[in-house]
Each structure stands twice: as structure tokens, then as C-alpha cells.
Design a protein around this motif. Structure first.
Motif, PDB file in Angstrom:
ATOM      1  N   ARG A 166      24.665 -15.387   7.894  1.00 54.61           N
ATOM      2  CA  ARG A 166      23.523 -16.050   8.524  1.00 54.61           C
ATOM      3  C   ARG A 166      23.955 -17.319   9.261  1.00 54.61           C
ATOM      4  O   ARG A 166      23.480 -17.604  10.357  1.00 54.61           O
TER       5      ARG A 166
ATOM      6  N   LEU B 185      28.481 -20.657  -0.479  1.00 58.78           N
ATOM      7  CA  LEU B 185      28.899 -19.275  -0.700  1.00 58.78           C
ATOM      8  C   LEU B 185      28.153 -18.648  -1.863  1.00 58.78           C
ATOM      9  O   LEU B 185      28.228 -17.450  -2.070  1.00 58.78           O
ATOM     10  N   ASP B 186      27.434 -19.473  -2.636  1.00 56.35           N
ATOM     11  CA  ASP B 186      26.700 -18.912  -3.762  1.00 56.35           C
ATOM     12  C   ASP B 186      25.278 -18.520  -3.359  1.00 56.35           C
ATOM     13  O   ASP B 186      24.464 -18.182  -4.200  1.00 56.35           O
ATOM     14  N   VAL B 187      25.011 -18.565  -2.054  1.00 59.36           N
ATOM     15  CA  VAL B 187      23.727 -18.060  -1.570  1.00 59.36           C
ATOM     16  C   VAL B 187      24.013 -16.751  -0.846  1.00 59.36           C
ATOM     17  O   VAL B 187      24.940 -16.671  -0.044  1.00 59.36           O
ATOM     18  N   ALA B 188      23.211 -15.748  -1.180  1.00 62.90           N
ATOM     19  CA  ALA B 188      23.492 -14.413  -0.652  1.00 62.90           C
ATOM     20  C   ALA B 188      23.536 -14.435   0.869  1.00 62.90           C
ATOM     21  O   ALA B 188      22.667 -15.005   1.516  1.00 62.90           O
ATOM     22  N   GLN B 189      24.578 -13.825   1.404  1.00 57.46           N
ATOM     23  CA  GLN B 189      24.750 -13.640   2.849  1.00 57.46           C
ATOM     24  C   GLN B 189      24.746 -14.943   3.637  1.00 57.46           C
ATOM     25  O   GLN B 189      24.451 -14.951   4.825  1.00 57.46           O
TER      26      GLN B 189
ATOM     27  N   ARG C 188      31.064 -23.757  -8.171  1.00 58.11           N
ATOM     28  CA  ARG C 188      31.981 -22.655  -8.394  1.00 58.11           C
ATOM     29  C   ARG C 188      32.423 -22.595  -9.847  1.00 58.11           C
ATOM     30  O   ARG C 188      32.417 -21.542 -10.472  1.00 58.11           O
ATOM     31  N   ASP C 189      32.775 -23.752 -10.393  1.00 61.85           N
ATOM     32  CA  ASP C 189      33.373 -23.748 -11.723  1.00 61.85           C
ATOM     33  C   ASP C 189      32.342 -23.889 -12.842  1.00 61.85           C
ATOM     34  O   ASP C 189      32.605 -23.496 -13.965  1.00 61.85           O
ATOM     35  N   ARG C 190      31.190 -24.465 -12.523  1.00 61.86           N
ATOM     36  CA  ARG C 190      30.024 -24.479 -13.406  1.00 61.86           C
ATOM     37  C   ARG C 190      30.306 -24.957 -14.823  1.00 61.86           C
ATOM     38  O   ARG C 190      29.777 -24.408 -15.777  1.00 61.86           O
TER      39      ARG C 190
ATOM     40  N   LEU D 296      30.480 -32.685 -14.001  1.00 64.80           N
ATOM     41  CA  LEU D 296      30.366 -33.654 -12.910  1.00 64.80           C
ATOM     42  C   LEU D 296      28.889 -33.915 -12.655  1.00 64.80           C
ATOM     43  O   LEU D 296      28.195 -33.065 -12.104  1.00 64.80           O
ATOM     44  N   ASP D 297      28.411 -35.064 -13.097  1.00 66.05           N
ATOM     45  CA  ASP D 297      26.992 -35.343 -12.894  1.00 66.05           C
ATOM     46  C   ASP D 297      26.796 -36.235 -11.672  1.00 66.05           C
ATOM     47  O   ASP D 297      27.767 -36.682 -11.045  1.00 66.05           O
TER      48      ASP D 297
ATOM     49  N   LEU E 164      21.977 -23.736   3.473  1.00 66.18           N
ATOM     50  CA  LEU E 164      23.130 -22.832   3.605  1.00 66.18           C
ATOM     51  C   LEU E 164      24.405 -23.578   3.926  1.00 66.18           C
ATOM     52  O   LEU E 164      25.499 -23.068   3.691  1.00 66.18           O
TER      53      LEU E 164
ATOM     54  N   GLU F 229      31.797 -28.101  -8.487  1.00 63.37           N
ATOM     55  CA  GLU F 229      30.754 -27.829  -9.481  1.00 63.37           C
ATOM     56  C   GLU F 229      30.089 -26.446  -9.345  1.00 63.37           C
ATOM     57  O   GLU F 229      30.075 -25.686 -10.301  1.00 63.37           O
TER      58      GLU F 229
ATOM     59  N   ARG G 154      28.743 -31.463  -2.959  1.00 66.03           N
ATOM     60  CA  ARG G 154      28.943 -30.673  -4.180  1.00 66.03           C
ATOM     61  C   ARG G 154      29.814 -29.446  -3.956  1.00 66.03           C
ATOM     62  O   ARG G 154      30.439 -28.955  -4.891  1.00 66.03           O
ATOM     63  N   ARG G 155      29.828 -28.935  -2.731  1.00 65.86           N
ATOM     64  CA  ARG G 155      30.578 -27.701  -2.491  1.00 65.86           C
ATOM     65  C   ARG G 155      32.030 -27.971  -2.080  1.00 65.86           C
ATOM     66  O   ARG G 155      32.759 -27.051  -1.752  1.00 65.86           O
TER      67      ARG G 155
END
Lengths: 899, 148
Positions: free
Chosen positions: A764, A756-760, A699-701, A705-706, A573, A697, A584-585
């Protein structure tokens, strides 16, 4: 306050005016000597007058008192014998005396100017203080009439010219008048006819000019009023901004201000025209006099009725006349201006029914006990209709009573009367055995807290906003050094630097233990959590030393949080900052910098153009790759958004680049085509690097970026840190073992990015973060940091709900004997209202850590009445029911009617 | 690695988006957010207000409806299913609760995105009508079965 400026100046500065006059008179002989000495020097030593014999000496500096010549000129006594000088010695002595006199004269002038300046400035600030004092004493009804902007401009701007005038108010006319009289007398003595002409012309000036000035006075008055109204209007617009925006009336406001400015221009222009016309006339009159001298004097001389020598002497004497006359006219002009201003200001501040002047009050507050007895209370509004009609009741001061009824029932009026905000009532009110009117100023207010639905806070921290209810004075703890007493306060202690807070009233002893009291009241109004949140988003305002331990504890909280998350299987998280790994975030720029900028609010915009960064990127061959990455991103975004209407809401979802910049990318891509990085100019390079720098990465998908590129960015990060060094003044690098003072408390504990791409994820993580703070006993520190939050102009950085809660908290912090609350929580939802009422009543019953107190609360809603011991029901200004809530429910329909 | 191409592949297989041109679908994918759910996590609660729908990229979830105070499972959803679409579209409270039963990856689609798309793709509007009508007739059938 005096109705005319001169009486005000004379009364307040009489002694100083006389002193300065004396000094000026005393300096006159020096001025005379300065004019006289050169003649002696030229005639004596230079031209050799009295030194025909080379051995001749002259006695200088002889000082004695003689009888006037027409009494025989006998020498009465000698003060100083003087010295004998030869010709050269005499030249040196006289020249030195001249130099000495010049210096003495200069010093005296300096003293006089400084004295006058100080006198003027001091009187000005005193006048401002007195005006402000009056504003504080205005009857409350007056504030419905006056505009804050107008009052401010009166106190600040309109009285400003007075400062320059006060020093000259008496001195100048006396001084110039003297010069004029002397010159006139001389002329008159030389030739009565010519003297009368000069006198006549002066008389014409003295009669005509003031008449012409009347119109000028009127213009000045209008100018002042329109300018003041402009200030008032502007402050109104500021206060009204939300309505102006939502109703879209900005252009109307522009038109309003433009019309006012035009009006001011016209008045000022008319004023200028008039002023300079008068000046022209004045000059003309002044010049006519010599014309008369030449014509008439010449005529008399030709006719042989006037000696030519006399004529020349008269004209010479007249030369000295225009300059003081002109100065006197200028002075008069200034006087006029200032008098108009003074009168205009005074009209606004001369109000009937001013509160009595402030007197020093004792530091201790009276103890209220007993009851509140309201008998036949009747209040009418402006139109004469009854707001309260013959209301009588009695309550113990410790009782908890709710006042209910429809909005116009009269509850608001009742509370305003009890809070002494409305003093025009009929009937009797006795509080603790004394009539409400007879309680002295600043006594009752210390025992009663009032909280209404309107909230206002001056810009300050939350702690200061809370303390604002405790600053009555006199300050208990004096400041170290007192300022010079420029302002005469009439016996009040105005030591602003001192600590004004009455800690004892809040049940504390000083700034340290009052924090616990904040906790009590802020918990009661459910604001504690908000303050902790604000604290988490704040930075520790360290005192430097001694914080190392605290900072270390935050680092421990960080470790605790990450341990907890790992144990709960929630390590994913938060992606923590690992110096050896790509985060990455975070964006590419954040990964490169890997730190926090020291100056809060500074963004990474323009980072792509930083020369040191670019040097490192080039060295590691990363610049070109990142540039290509930016180019790919730009191409993809342009493809995806191609053909979309510019107002599409989807643009709002574009996080990487602001939609307005898309056309720039489009044209640049077109222009550079497939051009290689090394052949492009600096601006183009930065444009695409910026895009790559903002890329995140998950967010923008875009998959650009490897892992390999990530590793190279980490390498660049290390290279940058090597170049910049650990003690840079702009950036603090992320260090898992160190506290980062430039980052917020929350960022320090998180030390990473929430997924932020993991629910809640956020909720938590928050829970665990709260636990970590408590585990290391840091909640108090976070709370204190939150208390330092700047609430903004009028408290506008808080929400309306928070402001209402803060108002109630401030009222509670004062530990009142009686809390008067009028729809204090109207902005809150039902559930919160119920909870807060419950908690405040528990405190009132003495169930918290503060002494019990009485409550008289006007509620907008009958739902919460059950929690009170007793209900007063007002309808149409009359008390229709009084009793415990259960009893009221049974009464046929009356509660229903109000509900 | 999560990326747009994968999202696009999934969206293309969702029936409602069948007739949407690839460019619009790309725009939809690009402007949507990915969201990961763990088993047991709730995508939506029955009765709650929301303006989002979820296209499941991977994983599975149960659709539960409260009946007599107890949740009753009425369906299972998985890859390529679009859940919460109708409530999102019509601005209605959620008709059911959806709980992930395995690690689940979803694409969150907001109402404004969806509307933008529908506005420019008449076929999609027809497709939505078809889906709605289909569900309605199924609901009526089930109601009739329950009555008899």
C-alpha cells in the motif's frame, strides 16, 4: 606473426636495434678513454713524468689524424691544436676530463638502458595487442576449444619476459661476442698454443651446453603448458561454481588443483636441478682453462719455450674472458626461455581460417531493404548429421515470422546461420540482393540484431550494458586529449576515451536524449519497472551543483507522500522520522544516531563501543539503563531458547542476535552475575549494550522499552548531534526538510519506517510512493538512477529473467532492420512471454516510437504463433510447413505434432 | 503495549496448544510475528498457497467460501481462534477466504515453527488429530444434511 622470436624481433624493431647498436659502438671510445686516462694522470702530473723541469708544460687535448706508424706516421691534418698545461694545471685538466667522461658515460648508459627498456616494453604491448587482435579474429568454432583462462594467461603472463629480452636480443650477443673475440685474439697473438687451448675449451662449452639444454627446453615447455592449464582450470572452476556447490564436488576440485600444483612443482624442481647442473658444468669448464694455462704454460716456461712475460700477459687477458662468456651464457639462457615461451604461445595463436584483419569501417550503416532468400540451405554438424536439410524460403525484410518446431528441429541452426555465427553451410542465402557471404565485415551486423537465450554482460551499469550493442566505432566524438600512439593499430582509430556510442543508430543525438530510447525498449521488455525499483534503492549520483533543485523536489515528494497517506487514513503505515520523537520501528541504535552513515554498506556494528557515544550516554545516565535492558533481553532470549537443538529452524527467526553468539551471552551472564555496570570491564559493557541497541519494540515484543526510556533516548540523540555537529564526515542526520544524499531515493521519500506488522503495509505504501514520484515528475530521475545500477560480474546481480530481458532490449535499442531472436525469453513465464512478444511485435509494426522492422523469431512454444503473420515450421532439419498461422492449424496434425 | 505475555495468554487458550508446555509456547510466541489487519482486509484467499496460520489475538473475521461464484459466509472467528491451521499443516490450498470485520490483531505462525513444536510435543499431535477428526465428522454430517 612470425614463427621464431628472432625474426619477429628483427622485423618489428630492425631500425631501433641498429640505432642502439650504433650508440653503443659510439660510446666505446669513451669507455676506452675512461680506462686509459687514470694511467695518464698517475704517470703524468702525479708521478711527474714529463715534468722534471718545473716550467715544463704538456700539450693536452691535441686531436689530429695521423697515418699509421708503418706508413711513416705523418700527420695528415689537425682537428684541434690543444692547450699547454703546467703540472698542476695538467692534473686539474685531466681530472676534470675524467669527471666529464664519467658523467658522459653515465648519461649514455642511462640513455641506452631507457631506450632498450622502452623498446622492449613497447614491443611487448604491441605483441599483446596483436595476440588479442588474433583472438577477436578466431573462427567461431575455435572458441569451443580454447579456454578463456588459458588465453588470458598467455597474453598476460607468458609473453611478459619478452619485454625484458627484446632490448638485448641483438645488442648483447654482438657486444659480448666482440669482447670475447678481442680477448681471444690477444691471447692467440701472445701464444698460439695457449690461445688454441682457450679456444678449444670455448668450443667444448659451445657444443656441450646446447646439447644439455635440449632437456631444459622440454622442461620449460612442460612448465609453461601446465601453468597455463592451471589458469584455464581455475577460470573453469569459477564459471562452474553453482554446479560445484550444488553437487558438492569442491573437494574433487581441490584434489584436481593440488595434483596440478604438485605436477608444476615437480617440473619446476627438475628444471632447477638441470639448470644449476649446467651452470656447475659451465663454471667448471671455465675454470679448467686457467688450470691448463698454469700447468702447460708453466711447463713451457720451465722448459724455456715460453717467455714468462707472455704467460703473465695471457693470464691477464684471460681474466677478461670469463665474464663476457658468462654473460653470453646467461643471455643464451634467457633467449632459450623466451623462445620456448614465444613458440608455445604462437602455436596457440596460429590458426587456419582467421577472420580478415580489421579495417576501418565507415561510420554510416547500409540501408537494408528487399528480401531474404534462403535456397537449399543445408548444414551438417561435426558428426555429419544434417541440422538443416535443403531449406528454402523467401521473406520480405519487414515481415514478422515465427520459426517453430521441436528443440532439434533446426531453428537454432537457421538463426545462427543468418546471424553469421555459423559460416559452414551449403546452399545460397541472399539478403537485400547480396549474398550473405559477400556482405563485408561489420556491415550487416549493424542492420541486424541477434538475441539468443544465453546472456552475458561484462560488468557495467545497465545503461552501459544497453549501449554495448552500439559501440562499433569509429568513435564519433573524439576525446579531448589523445594518448601517445604506443600501439600500432594498422589504421584503426583506437581512441578509447572517446564516446564510441553510435547514437544515431538508436535514433538519438547524444547521451541525453538516448534515455528516452532506453525507456521505449525497456518498457517493451517489461524491464522498466525493475529499473525504477533499482533506482529507488539507489542514490542520486549528483554532479554537485544544480542538484539542489532536484533534491528539493524529492523532499517535496516526501511531504506529498505523507500528506497522501494521512488523507487516506494510512498515516500509521509509515512511522516517519521525527527529531523530537522516538521511532518505535527503528532500533535503539538507529534512534540514537538518527541519521545515515555516509559510506554505503557500513553497518552500526561496533557502534556501542564508540567513545563519543558512550561519553554522551554516561553523561545522561543512560548507559547503565541500556545495559540493564540488554541484560534483561539476553536473559529472556536464553530462557526462551534454552534446550532447543542448535540446528532448529527457529533460530533463524531470532532477529536480535545471531544464534552463534548466544553461548557468549550465556557464559558472560554467568560470569558477571548481578555485577553492576560501573564495575564491569569495557568488553562486557559493550556486549550487552549491543543487544539493547539492536532492539526494535514491535518486532521483538519483550516490553523492555517504555515511553519514558524512549524520551531519554531522544534526549541522548540531541546531545549526540550537539557533540558531533551537523557537518560530520561520517553521518548525515535525518532532517525533515533536507535531502539526505547518503540514503537511497526510497528512504528519502519514505523518511521513516514502514509498519511491517500491518498487513500489506508495504504494497500500500509503494502505491502511494509511486504516485508521489509521478506527482513531482521525478520518475525520470529515478529511472536514470536505476540505469546506473551495477549489474555485477557477467550481469549476475540481475536475475536470469532480467538478463534475458536486457539482452532483448539491447537488440531493440539498435533499431535493427531485422531482429533475429532465438528463444530469447525462455527463462520467462508464459504470461510475461506473451506480453513481451505482443509489445515487441507492435514496435516491429511501427506502432511505437521507432521505425518498423522485420522479425524472425524461433519460439519454443507454439502458443504464441498466432501473433505472427507467418509461421515456418521446421522438423528434423526440414521445412515442413510455411504459411499464416490460421492456415497451419488446419493442416492435418502437423502443428499438433510439434506442439 | 504489545508484548510477549499477552501473546502467550492468547496462545494458551487455543485448543490445539492446550497440552503444549509453557516453555515451548513461549518459544512459539517469541518467534512469531504480530500482524494487524483493518476491517475488510483479507487474511487469506481461498485457493491460495501459503505456509502460515493466524491466531487471532483481538478482533473478528468472517470465513467465506465461494459457492457458485458468490462468497458465502460459513463461520465467524474471533479471539483465540486459529485460522488457516489445517491448510498450513497439510500444505494445501486455502479452503476458505478469511476477511477481517473489525480491526484485527493476529499472531502469524509459520509451518516450520509449528512443525518444530509438534515434533517435541506428542500431545499436540494427538490434539491436532482430535481437531481434524472433529472437523471431518462435522463436515460429513453437514454433507449428509445437504444430501437429504
Amino acid at each position: 606473426m612470425h614463427s621464431t622470436l628472432f625474426s619477429y624481433i628483427w622485423r618489428s624493431t630492425k631500425r631501433q636495434q641498429l640505432w642502439i647498436l650504433t650508440v653503443i659502438l659510439a660510446s666505446m671510445p669513451i669507455t676506452f678513454l675512461l680506462l686509459d686516462l687514470p694511467k695518464h694522470i698517475v704517470n703524468g702530473p702525479i708521478q711527474g713524468g714529463g715534468f722534471q723541469d718545473p716550467r715544463a708544460t704538456e700539450r693536452l687535448f691535441h686531436l689530429s689524424v695521423k697515418l699509421p706508424d708503418y706508413f711513416g706516421g705523418h700527420q695528415l691534418f689537425t682537428i684541434f691544436e690543444g692547450y699547454d698545461f703546467h703540472r698542476l694545471g695538467s692534473l686539474i685538466a685531466l681530472s676534470s676530463a675524467f669527471l666529464l667522461l664519467v658523467m658522459l658515460n653515465g648519461l649514455l648508459k642511462l640513455y641506452i638502458n631507457i631506450y632498450k627498456g622502452r623498446l622492449g616494453e613497447k614491443s611487448l604491448q604491441q605483441l599483446r595487442y596483436e595476440l588479442f587482435d588474433r583472438v577477436l579474429r578466431f573462427p567461431l568454432g575455435e572458441f569451443r576449444r580454447v579456454k578463456s583462462g588459458e588465453i588470458a594467461t598467455m597474453i598476460k603472463d607468458e609473453v611478459e619476459p619478452l619485454g625484458g629480452f627484446i632490448g638485448d636480443a641483438f645488442v648483447q650477443p654482438v657486444f659480448l661476442g666482440g669482447q670475447i673475440v678481442t680477448a681471444l685474439a690477444f691471447i692467440l697473438l701472445q701464444n698460439a698454443a695457449l690461445g688454441l687451448i682457450a679456444l678449444g675449451m670455448l668450443a667444448v662449452q659451445a657444443v656441450v651446453i646446447p646439447r644439455l639444454r635440449r632437456k631444459q627446453i622440454e622442461y620449460s615447455r612442460q612448465r609453461q603448458i601446465t601453468a597455463r592449464q592451471l589458469a584455464g582450470r581455475i577460470s573453469e572452476v569459477m564459471d562452474d561454481i553453482p554446479n560445484i556447490r550444488t553437487n558438492d564436488t569442491a573437494n574433487y576440485q581441490r584434489a584436481d588443483i593440488a595434483a596440478r600444483l604438485t605436477q608444476i612443482f615437480l617440473i619446476r624442481f627438475a628444471l632447477y636441478r638441470w639448470k644449476f647442473s649446467i651452470k656447475f658444468l659451465n663454471n667448471l669448464l671455465a675454470q679448467i682453462t686457467p688450470f691448463m694455462f698454469y700447468l702447460l704454460g708453466g711447463y713451457f716456461a720451465i722448459r724455456g719455450q715460453l717467455d714468462i712475460g707472455q704467460l703473465v700477459a695471457v693470464i691477464a687477458a684471460y681474466k677478461d674472458l670469463p665474464s663476457p662468456v658468462k654473460e653470453l651464457i646467461d643471455w643464451d639462457q634467457q633467449r632459450l626461455d623466451v623462445e620456448v615461451k614465444y613458440r608455445q604461445v604462437m602455436e596457440q595463436f596460429t590458426i587456419d581460417g582467421l577472420e580478415p584483419a580489421a579495417v576501418p569501417v565507415p561510420g554510416t550503416r547500409p540501408v537494408l531493404s528487399g528480401d531474404l532468400v534462403v535456397s537449399n540451405l543445408t548444414v551438417s554438424d561435426f558428426s555429419g548429421s544434417r541440422l538443416l536439410d535443403d531449406v528454402s524460403f523467401r521473406m520480405e525484410l519487414g515481415e514478422r515470422v515465427a520459426v517453430v518446431g521441436p528443440a532439434k528441429g533446426g531453428a537454432e541452426t537457421l538463426l545462427n546461420v543468418l546471424a553469421r555465427l555459423n559460416l559452414s553451410y551449403g546452399g545460397h542465402i541472399r539478403l537485400a540482393g547480396c549474398a550473405l557471404r559477400d556482405w563485408g565485415p561489420s556491415t550487416l551486423e549493424r542492420c541486424i540484431s541477434f538475441a539468443g537465450p544465453d546472456t552475458y554482460f561484462p560488468q557495467s551499469s545497465i545503461a552501459d550494458a544497453l549501449l554495448s550493442g552500439l559501440r562499433h566505432g569509429p568513435p564519433a566524438l573524439p576525446a579531448g586529449e589523445k594518448q601517445a600512439g604506443i600501439i600500432d593499430s594498422g589504421g584503426l582509430d583506437l581512441d578509447f576515451e572517446a564516446d564510441w556510442v553510435d547514437y544515431a543508430q538508436a535514433g538519438a543525438t547524444g547521451p541525453q536524449d538516448i534515455v528516452a530510447r532506453y525507456g521505449t525498449v525497456l518498457r517493451a521488455v517489461e524491464l522498466y519497472g525493475d529499473i525504477v525499483r533499482l533506482g529507488l534503492n539507489g542514490r542520486i549520483t549528483g554532479d554537485g551543483e544544480g542538484d539542489a533543485d532536484l533534491e528539493q523536489r524529492f523532499v517535496q515528494a516526501r511531504q506529498q507522500l505523507h500528506r497522501n497517506l494521512a488523507e487516506a487514513g494510512m498515516a500509521d503505515l509509515v512511522e516517519s522520522f521525527d527529531p523530537a520523537r522516538y521511532n518505535r520501528r527503528s532500533s535503539v541504535a538507529e534512534n540514537l544516531l538518527f541519521g545515515t552513515l555516509r559510506k554505503p554498506g557500513l553497518s552500526l556494528d561496533g557502534f556501542a563501543s564508540n567513545p563519543r557515544l558512550r561519553e554522551v550516554l554516561s553523561r545522561l545516565d543512560l548507559a547503565e539503563d541500556l545495559f540493564e535492558m540488554g541484560r534483561t533481553i539476553a536473559r529472556t532470549i536464553l530462557e526462551v531458547f534454552e534446550g532447543l537443538a542448535p540446528d532448529s529452524p527457529l533460530f533463524a527467526r531470532l532477529a536480535l542476535v545471531s544464534p552463534e553468539r548466544l553461548p557468549i551471552y550465556s557464559t558472560t551472564l554467568h560470569r558477571i552475575g548481578k555485577g553492576r555496570y560501573r564495575y564491569l570491564d569495557e568488553a562486557d559493557r559493550a556486549l550487552f549494550l549491543e543487544l539493547a541497541f539492536a532492539y526494535v519494540e514491535p518486532r521483538d515484543r519483550l516490553g523492555v522499552l517504555d515511553a519514558a526510556l524512549g524520551e531519554r533516548i531522544v534526549a541522548a540523540r540531541h546531545a549526540i548531534q550537539a557533540v558531533v555537529g551537523p557537518n560530520d564526515e561520517r553521518v548525515i542526520f535525518h532532517d525533515p526538510a533536507a535531502y539526505n544524499p547518503a540514503a537511497t531515493i526510497q528512504d528519502n521519500i519514505l523518511f521513516g519506517r514502514i509498519a511491517l506488522d500491518v498487513a500489506q503495509a508495504e504494497t500500500r505504501v509503494r502505491e502511494r510512493l509511486d504516485q508521489a514520484i509521478d506527482a513531482l515528475d521525478l520518475r525520470d530521475t529515478v529511472f536514470r538512477t536505476g540505469l546506473a545500477f551495477d549489474i555485477g560480474n557477467g550481469g549476475r546481480r540481475l536475475t536470469a529473467v532480467q538478463r534475458q530481458k536486457l539482452t532483448l532490449a539491447r537488440a531493440l535499442l539498435r533499431r535493427p532492420a531485422l531482429l533475429l531472436a532465438h528463444r530469447t525469453l525462455s527463462a520467462l513465464d508464459q504470461t510475461s512471454q506473451a506480453t513481451i512478444i505482443e509489445r515487441v511485435l507492435a514496435l516491429a509494426r511501427g506502432e511505437g516510437d521507432m521505425p518498423p522492422f522485420g522479425v524472425l523469431a524461433a519460439l519454443g512454444d507454439t502458443r504464441f504463433t498466432d501473433r505472427f503473420e507467418r509461421i515456418l515450421m521446421l522438423d528434423d532439419g526440414r521445412l515442413v510447413a510455411d504459411g499464416p498461422p490460421e492456415g497451419l492449424r488446419d493442416k492435418s496434425g502437423s502443428l499438433m505434432k510439434v506442439a | 503495549m504489545n508484548n510477549l505475555k499477552e501473546d502467550l495468554e492468547v496462545l494458551r487458550r487455543v485448543p490445539i496448544f492446550d497440552s503444549v508446555d509453557p516453555a515451548s509456547l513461549r518459544l512459539l510466541a517469541f518467534t512469531s510475528q504480530r500482524m494487524m489487519f483493518e476491517p475488510g482486509q483479507v487474511l487469506m484467499h481461498q485457493g491460495a498457497e501459503s505456509d502460515e496460520g493466524y491466531v487471532i489475538i483481538s478482533g473478528s473475521a468472517d470465513v467465506l467460501v465461494e459457492a457458485g461464484g458468490l462468497p458465502v459466509k460459513i463461520a465467524e472467528v474471533g479471539r483465540h481462534d486459529f485460522v488457516g491451521d489445517i491448510a498450513m499443516l497439510c500444505n494445501r490450498p486455502r479452503a476458505a477466504t478469511v476477511v477481517a470485520t473489525s480491526p484485527l490483531d493476529a499472531l502469524v505462525i509459520a509451518r516450520d515453527q509449528f512443525m518444530e513444536l509438534a515434533e517435541h510435543t506428542p500431545h499436540m499431535a494427538i490434539e491436532i488429530m482430535r481437531v481434524l477428526a472433529d472437523r471431518l465428522s462435522r463436515a460429513i454430517q453437514e454433507l449428509a444434511r445437504a444430501r437429504s
